[in-house]
Motif scaffolding. Structure first.
Motif, mmCIF file in Angstrom:
data_model
loop_
_atom_site.group_PDB
_atom_site.id
_atom_site.type_symbol
_atom_site.label_atom_id
_atom_site.label_comp_id
_atom_site.label_asym_id
_atom_site.label_seq_id
_atom_site.Cartn_x
_atom_site.Cartn_y
_atom_site.Cartn_z
ATOM 1 N N TYR A 232 0.804 -1.215 0.000
ATOM 2 C CA TYR A 232 0.000 0.000 0.000
ATOM 3 C C TYR A 232 0.840 1.271 0.000
ATOM 4 O O TYR A 232 0.336 2.346 -0.322
ATOM 5 N N ASP A 233 2.106 1.196 0.356
ATOM 6 C CA ASP A 233 2.948 2.389 0.424
ATOM 7 C C ASP A 233 3.115 3.069 -0.926
ATOM 8 O O ASP A 233 3.114 4.298 -1.015
ATOM 9 N N LYS A 234 3.270 2.296 -1.972
ATOM 10 C CA LYS A 234 3.456 2.876 -3.307
ATOM 11 C C LYS A 234 2.234 3.697 -3.712
ATOM 12 O O LYS A 234 2.354 4.807 -4.218
ATOM 13 N N ASN A 235 1.042 3.156 -3.503
ATOM 14 C CA ASN A 235 -0.178 3.866 -3.888
ATOM 15 C C ASN A 235 -0.496 5.030 -2.963
ATOM 16 O O ASN A 235 -1.136 5.994 -3.370
ATOM 17 N N SER A 236 -0.068 4.966 -1.720
ATOM 18 C CA SER A 236 -0.387 6.047 -0.782
ATOM 19 C C SER A 236 0.443 7.293 -1.038
ATOM 20 O O SER A 236 0.072 8.384 -0.626
ATOM 21 N N SER A 237 1.563 7.149 -1.730
ATOM 22 C CA SER A 237 2.418 8.306 -1.991
ATOM 23 C C SER A 237 2.090 8.995 -3.317
ATOM 24 O O SER A 237 2.703 10.018 -3.637
#
Length: 54
Positions: free
Chosen positions: A44-49
């Motif tokens: 989820y980190d990639k999409n949250s940034s």
């Protein structure tokens, strides 16, 4: 398909149909919840940034 439709429409079988639908819903909901909660945080980190377009 018509056989099942007639089977579930009759008054005495309405409770069976509702129980089957409830069980199917619970299984699908649990599966989605399980998949969502057990994904690694890095997934989820990639999409949250990603910035939101205005």
């Amino acid at each position: 398909m018509n056989y099942f439709k007639n089977f579930f429409i009759k008054e005495k079988n309405i409770g069976i149909f509702q129980s089957i639908v409830l069980i199917i819903f619970f299984i699908i909901f649990s599966l989605i919840l399980f998949i969502t909660l057990y994904k690694p945080k890095k997934y989820y980190d990639k999409n949250s940034s990603i910035p939101i377009d205005e």
